[in-house]
Write a protein that holds these residues in place. Structure first.
Motif, mmCIF file in Angstrom:
data_model
loop_
_atom_site.group_PDB
_atom_site.id
_atom_site.type_symbol
_atom_site.label_atom_id
_atom_site.label_comp_id
_atom_site.label_asym_id
_atom_site.label_seq_id
_atom_site.Cartn_x
_atom_site.Cartn_y
_atom_site.Cartn_z
ATOM 1 N N TYR A 189 0.843 -1.199 0.000
ATOM 2 C CA TYR A 189 0.000 0.000 0.000
ATOM 3 C C TYR A 189 0.879 1.250 0.000
ATOM 4 N N PRO A 190 1.743 1.410 -0.983
ATOM 5 C CA PRO A 190 2.734 2.508 -0.925
ATOM 6 C C PRO A 190 2.127 3.899 -0.913
ATOM 7 N N LYS A 191 1.030 4.095 -1.652
ATOM 8 C CA LYS A 191 0.404 5.416 -1.673
ATOM 9 C C LYS A 191 -0.115 5.785 -0.292
ATOM 10 N N CYS A 192 -0.762 4.828 0.355
ATOM 11 C CA CYS A 192 -1.342 5.080 1.674
ATOM 12 C C CYS A 192 -0.256 5.346 2.710
ATOM 13 N N VAL A 193 0.772 4.487 2.770
ATOM 14 C CA VAL A 193 1.792 4.658 3.810
ATOM 15 C C VAL A 193 2.595 5.937 3.577
ATOM 16 N N ARG A 194 2.688 6.359 2.329
ATOM 17 C CA ARG A 194 3.396 7.610 2.039
ATOM 18 C C ARG A 194 2.575 8.817 2.501
ATOM 19 N N VAL A 195 1.283 8.836 2.153
ATOM 20 C CA VAL A 195 0.413 9.952 2.520
ATOM 21 C C VAL A 195 0.281 10.071 4.039
ATOM 22 N N MET A 196 0.271 8.921 4.726
ATOM 23 C CA MET A 196 0.068 8.922 6.180
ATOM 24 C C MET A 196 1.387 8.973 6.948
ATOM 25 N N GLY A 197 2.487 9.197 6.238
ATOM 26 C CA GLY A 197 3.769 9.379 6.905
ATOM 27 C C GLY A 197 4.432 8.098 7.359
ATOM 28 N N GLY A 198 3.948 6.955 6.877
ATOM 29 C CA GLY A 198 4.524 5.679 7.292
ATOM 30 C C GLY A 198 5.891 5.417 6.696
ATOM 31 N N LEU A 199 6.119 5.890 5.473
ATOM 32 C CA LEU A 199 7.404 5.767 4.796
ATOM 33 C C LEU A 199 7.602 6.993 3.916
ATOM 34 N N ASN A 200 8.827 7.464 3.809
ATOM 35 C CA ASN A 200 9.098 8.528 2.838
ATOM 36 C C ASN A 200 9.548 7.917 1.518
ATOM 37 N N ASP A 201 9.770 8.731 0.515
ATOM 38 C CA ASP A 201 10.100 8.234 -0.823
ATOM 39 C C ASP A 201 11.354 7.361 -0.815
ATOM 40 N N LYS A 202 12.364 7.787 -0.108
ATOM 41 C CA LYS A 202 13.612 7.019 -0.060
ATOM 42 C C LYS A 202 13.397 5.668 0.600
ATOM 43 N N GLU A 203 12.607 5.648 1.665
ATOM 44 C CA GLU A 203 12.338 4.388 2.375
ATOM 45 C C GLU A 203 11.509 3.439 1.520
ATOM 46 N N ILE A 204 10.544 3.986 0.782
ATOM 47 C CA ILE A 204 9.743 3.147 -0.107
ATOM 48 C C ILE A 204 10.642 2.469 -1.133
ATOM 49 N N ASN A 205 11.543 3.236 -1.711
ATOM 50 C CA ASN A 205 12.444 2.696 -2.728
ATOM 51 C C ASN A 205 13.335 1.593 -2.148
ATOM 52 N N GLN A 206 13.942 1.865 -1.023
ATOM 53 C CA GLN A 206 14.840 0.894 -0.403
ATOM 54 C C GLN A 206 14.102 -0.371 0.022
ATOM 55 N N THR A 207 12.893 -0.204 0.515
ATOM 56 C CA THR A 207 12.133 -1.356 0.997
ATOM 57 C C THR A 207 11.705 -2.253 -0.159
ATOM 58 N N TYR A 208 11.265 -1.660 -1.257
ATOM 59 C CA TYR A 208 10.906 -2.468 -2.426
ATOM 60 C C TYR A 208 12.101 -3.301 -2.894
ATOM 61 N N VAL A 209 13.264 -2.687 -3.002
ATOM 62 C CA VAL A 209 14.456 -3.404 -3.463
ATOM 63 C C VAL A 209 14.781 -4.550 -2.511
ATOM 64 N N LYS A 210 14.685 -4.295 -1.227
ATOM 65 C CA LYS A 210 14.947 -5.324 -0.224
ATOM 66 C C LYS A 210 13.966 -6.485 -0.370
ATOM 67 N N VAL A 211 12.689 -6.177 -0.558
ATOM 68 C CA VAL A 211 11.654 -7.204 -0.699
ATOM 69 C C VAL A 211 11.895 -8.046 -1.953
ATOM 70 N N LEU A 212 12.152 -7.394 -3.061
ATOM 71 C CA LEU A 212 12.325 -8.112 -4.326
ATOM 72 C C LEU A 212 13.536 -9.043 -4.287
ATOM 73 N N SER A 213 14.561 -8.664 -3.564
ATOM 74 C CA SER A 213 15.772 -9.483 -3.507
ATOM 75 C C SER A 213 15.559 -10.790 -2.753
#
Length: 460
Positions: free
Chosen positions: A152-176
């Motif tokens: 739910y990247p749009k939601c967690v971003r809007v609600m302050g759960g993750l910033n843009d840099k954290e979203i990017n890093q987390t996706y890469v970590k998950v995919l690996s």
């Protein structure tokens, strides 16, 4: 001249061999043989002589299916959608991959999924929840046709759960940590990006998801970026998330009004956002307030329109105008079908869902954004109510495809998306980092068998 004359003399004085019965029979046989050979070649090269079986069978062990007839014709799969849904989709569990919970609930895992369910981006939660309950879900990765990555990247971003840099890093970590993603290069993995930003919420999408299937309402963002994250050969346009109170089978939040009782010819309900088309509509409404309604919407404070008030305004016109905003798509296009006004698209780059089965010329109007003005109002005013009623009636029949209702409803956005996904299934997957041996063993660049791959794995 003499040589020519002499040659003619020789031709004229040659002895002609008499045509015997043997010669006649041979000539007749030659004619008959030529006739039948010509027919055979004509049939062989005539496209209409090739038949595509309606019920193909193909074993998983077959390189390609063959018929049982002596001709050995190849069985081609049925074109398009096939006869029934036969997908198997694996849904990644939030606990099986380190970091996936952060994409669902934020870095502190405190964001409630219910808070992400409402609003025009709620599709990210609804599709996930429906897949978890779907008969198409499999819990065996080895038998899955497709893999769904919940986030739910749009939601967690809007609600302050993750910033843009954290979203990017987390996706890469998950995919690996996904061997099957590595196996196919992401070709059989599904991601939902429900907002106008599309996959750009994941800054490195072009590196990691450029072959994956993206579900998004957004078809174009090249106004702000060099590359659109939507690709027609692999991605699927999905409807936005309409308020459940309008898509329910029972009593809706508001009911449509008869055309004769509608106050305005057209309306636009939305913020200006500094966009040229929207500003033009607001100015046009000031000139022709009886024809065009463009109320100044407040999204906070005492003058904020409630859910019911918003749809009561929307239903009070024959035409609902849907201009481009920050992006090319607008939820207002889909909402208009449930208040039964004809949507008028004023967004030139807009992509629409399920175009394989819906003829949008019968249920909507697309008008050039470069011609917003009195010309537009004059045109809409010239359309007879009879034609408007017919467009509304046709739209009423297909609007169920825009509603995220349960899978048990044969006509729903969820089932329509599943049909589209079925068309994306491939018999074979490969990537630049997968290889295979004579015994069909899949290996990586270091010749390690797939079953022995250990996360985290290198990504491109």
């Amino acid at each position: 001249m003499g040589s020519i004359h002499n040659s003619k003399s020789r031709l004229n004085t040659n002895t002609v061999t008499p045509c015997t019965r043997t010669h006649q029979i041979g000539a007749l046989a030659l004619v008959v043989t030529t006739f039948f050979l010509t027919r055979i070649f004509d049939q062989s090269f005539n496209p209409s002589s090739f038949s595509i079986p309606t019920t193909p069978y193909r074993s998983k062990n077959d390189v390609v299916g063959f018929s049982d007839s002596s001709s050995g014709s190849i069985f081609w799969p049925q074109r398009g959608y096939r006869t029934h849904l036969s997908l198997k989709i694996y849904v990644y569990d939030e606990n099986e991959i380190d970091g996936l919970k952060h994409l669902l609930y934020g870095r502190d895992e405190k964001i409630s999924p219910d808070s992400c369910l409402k609003g025009q981006w709620g599709t990210q939660v609804k599709i996930h929840r429906m897949l978890l309950q779907s008969r198409l879900r499999t819990r065996k990765k080895e038998e899955a046709d497709l893999f769904f990555v919940p986030a739910y990247p749009k939601c967690v971003r809007v609600m302050g759960g993750l910033n843009d840099k954290e979203i990017n890093q987390t996706y890469v970590k998950v995919l690996s940590q996904m061997p099957y993603f590595r196996l196919s290069g992401g070709r059989n993995h599904i991601f939902v990006f429900p907002s106008g930003a599309g996959a750009h919420l994941f800054k490195s999408w072009a590196t990691y998801l450029n072959r994956s299937i993206i579900l998004t309402p957004e078809g174009d963002r090249t106004d702000k970026r060099d590359t659109s994250a939507f690709n027609t050969w692999k991605d699927i346009i999905i409807p936005g998330n309409i308020d459940d109170g309008m898509t329910t089978h029972g009593a809706r939040l508001v009911e449509p009004l008869p055309l004769s009782k509608r106050k305005h010819l057209a309306n636009y309900l939305g913020r200006a956002q500094g966009k040229v088309g929207r500003l033009q509509l607001i100015e046009l409404a000031k000139q022709f307030p009886d024809k065009l309604e463009c109320p100044e919407l407040k999204f906070s404070g005492p003058d904020k329109l409630g859910r019911r008030e918003y749809f009561e305004h929307l239903r009070n016109a024959k035409f609902c105008l849907a201009p481009r905003g920050e992006s090319s798509w607008t939820l207002r296009f889909y909402e208009s079908f449930f208040v039964e006004c004809v949507p008028v698209i004023l967004s030139d780059q807009a992509e629409l869902p399920f175009q394989n089965v819906i003829d949008y010329t019968q249920i909507s109007i697309k008008w050039p954004s470069t011609h917003i003005g009195t010309e537009l109002l004059d045109y809409l005013e010239s359309i007879p109510d009879k034609d408007i009623d017919e467009m509304i009636a046709r739209g009423r029949k297909i609007r169920c495809l825009f509603a995220y209702t349960p899978e048990s409803d044969s006509c729903s956005a969820f089932n329509a998306i599943m049909w589209e996904l079925q068309r994306k299934v491939r018999q074979f997957h490969q990537s630049s980092e997968t290889f295979w041996l004579h015994n069909r063993t899949i290996v990586n660049r270091d010749l390690v068998e797939f079953s022995k791959w250990k996360p985290p794995m290198p990504l491109p």
